[in-house]
Design an enzyme around this catalytic site. Structure first.
Site, PDB file in Angstrom:
ATOM      1  N   ARG A  85       0.835  -1.207   0.000  1.00  0.00           N
ATOM      2  CA  ARG A  85       0.000   0.000   0.000  1.00  0.00           C
ATOM      3  C   ARG A  85       0.868   1.254   0.000  1.00  0.00           C
ATOM      4  O   ARG A  85       0.529   2.260  -0.632  1.00  0.00           O
ATOM      5  CB  ARG A  85      -0.956  -0.016   1.190  1.00  0.00           C
ATOM      6  CG  ARG A  85      -2.013   1.080   1.082  1.00  0.00           C
ATOM      7  CD  ARG A  85      -3.100   0.910   2.113  1.00  0.00           C
ATOM      8  NE  ARG A  85      -2.581   1.036   3.462  1.00  0.00           N
ATOM      9  CZ  ARG A  85      -3.294   0.782   4.561  1.00  0.00           C
ATOM     10  NH1 ARG A  85      -4.554   0.388   4.458  1.00  0.00           N
ATOM     11  NH2 ARG A  85      -2.766   0.926   5.753  1.00  0.00           N
ATOM     12  N   LYS A 188      -2.588   6.597   1.425  1.00  0.00           N
ATOM     13  CA  LYS A 188      -2.473   6.967   2.838  1.00  0.00           C
ATOM     14  C   LYS A 188      -1.566   8.193   2.905  1.00  0.00           C
ATOM     15  O   LYS A 188      -0.434   8.151   3.394  1.00  0.00           O
ATOM     16  CB  LYS A 188      -1.933   5.793   3.654  1.00  0.00           C
ATOM     17  CG  LYS A 188      -2.351   5.867   5.114  1.00  0.00           C
ATOM     18  CD  LYS A 188      -2.201   4.517   5.784  1.00  0.00           C
ATOM     19  CE  LYS A 188      -2.292   4.622   7.290  1.00  0.00           C
ATOM     20  NZ  LYS A 188      -3.571   5.104   7.792  1.00  0.00           N
ATOM     21  N   GLU A 224     -15.997   6.754   4.417  1.00  0.00           N
ATOM     22  CA  GLU A 224     -15.372   6.149   5.600  1.00  0.00           C
ATOM     23  C   GLU A 224     -15.236   7.180   6.710  1.00  0.00           C
ATOM     24  O   GLU A 224     -15.677   8.329   6.570  1.00  0.00           O
ATOM     25  CB  GLU A 224     -14.022   5.550   5.246  1.00  0.00           C
ATOM     26  CG  GLU A 224     -12.992   6.568   4.768  1.00  0.00           C
ATOM     27  CD  GLU A 224     -11.615   5.955   4.517  1.00  0.00           C
ATOM     28  OE1 GLU A 224     -11.263   4.954   5.160  1.00  0.00           O
ATOM     29  OE2 GLU A 224     -10.872   6.508   3.694  1.00  0.00           O
TER      30      GLU A 224
END
Ligand code: PLP
Ligand code: COI
Length: 344
Positions: A85, A188, A224
Site C-alpha cells: 500500500r 495513505k 469512511e
C-alpha cells in the site's frame, strides 16, 4: 525468545499516543538508490527547509501493529500488505517508495530495537508501528523531490477510540469532504488527514466520537471515517462495506471480509447509499488503530439511527472482533499466513 526487561508502563491504560521509545530506523533514497539505513534515538529530523514534504505534501505513511502472543512470540499482522500500500500511495504522489523487502526488514529492525516496549499479552495494548515516507529533497517549483526519507518509528498504544471495544457515536459530515474520487483518498497521504481534521474536531465538539464522510461527487454514498473504514451488517447477515475510489483500502477490512465469509456472512463490497444507514442492524469502524470499534449510532441531518441500545457491542461485531484478534494474537489457526513472527 520472549521480551526481556520490559519497560515498566501501565500497559492496560495506555492511550493511543506517542511515547518515546529507544530507536527509530531511517533510510535515504538518493541518486537512484536506498542506503542501508541507520538506527537512531533522535526524535528529530535534520530536514531541508524547502523539502517537498513541507511545502507540497509529499508525505505518506502506514500503520500496523505487533502483538505479544500468549506463548511469548511477537507477531506482526500482514506487513507485506502495508508495504504494497505504501508503494501504491507513493505512486499517486510521484514519490520513491521502499521496495517490499526493505519495508518489511525496516519494520523488523524497528520492532527488535524497541522490544522492551512490546506490551504484554492480555494487556489490550500493542506496539504501533508507523512507517513514514517523505520527500526530503528541496524544491521551490512544484515537482517531485529527488531525495526521500523512509523512517519507521514504533510506540506502545492502547485503543484508538477511548473506550476500546466499546461503541462510539458517529455523525455524517455533509459540509466537509475528506477526499475526491479522482484525488488521492485511496492513498495513505498525510494531506488526507489534514483534510479530515476539521470534520473530526467538529464531530467531537458536537459530542460524537468521529465524523462519517460521504462521497465527494454526489454526497449520496458512505465513504469512511477519518481514520477507519466503515462496515454495516444487514438483518439477513450480510457484511456490507463501501467500494469507493476515495476510501483507503484497509488491510483490516480486507481481512474481515475473508473472515466474515468464513463465518457465513454474505460479503458485499459495493457503493453503500447513505439511506441504507437506517437499515443496518449493526455497524462498525475498522482499521489497525480502531481494530473493530462498534458504532453505537449514526446521526444524519438530525435523525439518529441507533444500532446498540444497551451500550454493549452487538453479536456480529463481537464475533468478527474475536475472529480477527484471535488470528492477530496467534490464538486461531493462521490458515492464510497473515501473521509474521518477529524473532527477537
Ligand atoms: N481508513 C483510514 C482513513 C485510515 O487512516 C485507516 C488506518 O489505517 C484505515 C481506513 C484502516 O486501514 P488499515 O486497516 O489498513 O489500518
Ligand atoms: C491506523 O489505523 O493505522 C491509522 O493510520 C489511523 C491513524 C491515522 C491514527
Amino acid at each position: 525468545m520472549p521480551v526481556k526487561d520490559r519497560a515498566q508502563l501501565d500497559y492496560a491504560h495506555l492511550p493511543f499516543a506517542y511515547l518515546k521509545t529507544d530507536a527509530n530506523v531511517r533510510y535515504t533514497w538518493r541518486a537512484g538508490a536506498w542506503d542501508g539505513g541507520v538506527e537512531t534515538d533522535s526524535e528529530t529530523l535534520p530536514l531541508h527547509m524547502a523539502a517537498t514534504a513541507l511545502h507540497y505534501g509529499q508525505a505518506v505513511f502506514e500503520g500496523l501493529k505487533a502483538y505479544e502472543a500468549r506463548d511469548g512470540r511477537v507477531l506482526c499482522f500482514r506487513v507485506a500488505e502495508n508495504a504494497k500500500r505504501m508503494i501504491r500511495s507513493a505512486e499517486m504522489l510521484l514519490m520513491q517508495a521502499p521496495p517490499v523487502e526493505l519495508f518489511c526488514s525496516a519494520v523488523v529492525r524497528a520492532v527488535r530495537a524497541n522490544q522492551r516496549f512490546i506490551p504484554p499479552y492480555g494487556s489490550g495494548a500493542s506496539l504501533y508501528i508507523r512507517p513514514l515516507l517523505i520527500g526530503s529533497g528541496p524544491r521551490i517549483g512544484v515537482g517531485p523531490a529527488d531525495e526521500y526519507l523512509f523512517l519507521v518509528l514504533v510506540t506502545p498504544v492502547g485503543p484508538y477510540f477511548k473506550q476500546g471495544f466499546a461503541p462510539t457515536r458517529l455523525v455524517v459530515e455533509e459540509e466537509i469532504d475528506r477526499a475526491a474520487p479522482l484525488g488521492v483518498g485511496s492513498a495513505k497521504a498525510a494531506g488526507n488527514y489534514a483534510a479530515g481534521m476539521r470534520g473530526t474536531v467538529k464531530a467531537k465538539r458536537a459530542g460524537y466520537g468521529e465524523a462519517l464522510y460521504l462521497d465527494a461527487r454526489e454526497h449520496k454514498y458512505v465513504d469512511e471515517l477519518g481514520a477507519a473504514n466503515f462496515f454495516g451488517i444487514t438483518r439477513d447477515r450480510a457484511y456490507v462495506t463501501p467500494d469507493s475510489p476515495s476510501v483507503l483500502a484497509s488491510v483490516t477490512n480486507m481481512s474481515l471480509r475473508t473472515l466474515a465469509a468464513r463465518l457465513g456472512y454474505r460479503v458485499e463490497l459495493r457503493p453503500v447509499a447513505a439511506q441504507e444507514l437506517r437499515d443496518f442492524v449493526e455497524a462498525g469502524a475498522c482499521g489497525t488503530a480502531a481494530v473493530i470499534t462498534p458504532i453505537e449510532s449514526v446521526t444524519m441531518r438530525g435523525a439518529t439511527t441507533v444500532y446498540l441500545k444497551d451500550g454493549r457491542p452487538g453479536p456480529c461485531c463481537t464475533e468478527l472482533y474475536r475472529a480477527l484478534t484471535a488470528v492477530q494474537l496467534g490464538e486461531a489457526p493462521d490458515d492464510d499466513g497473515w501473521t509474521e513472527e518477529i524473532a527477537l
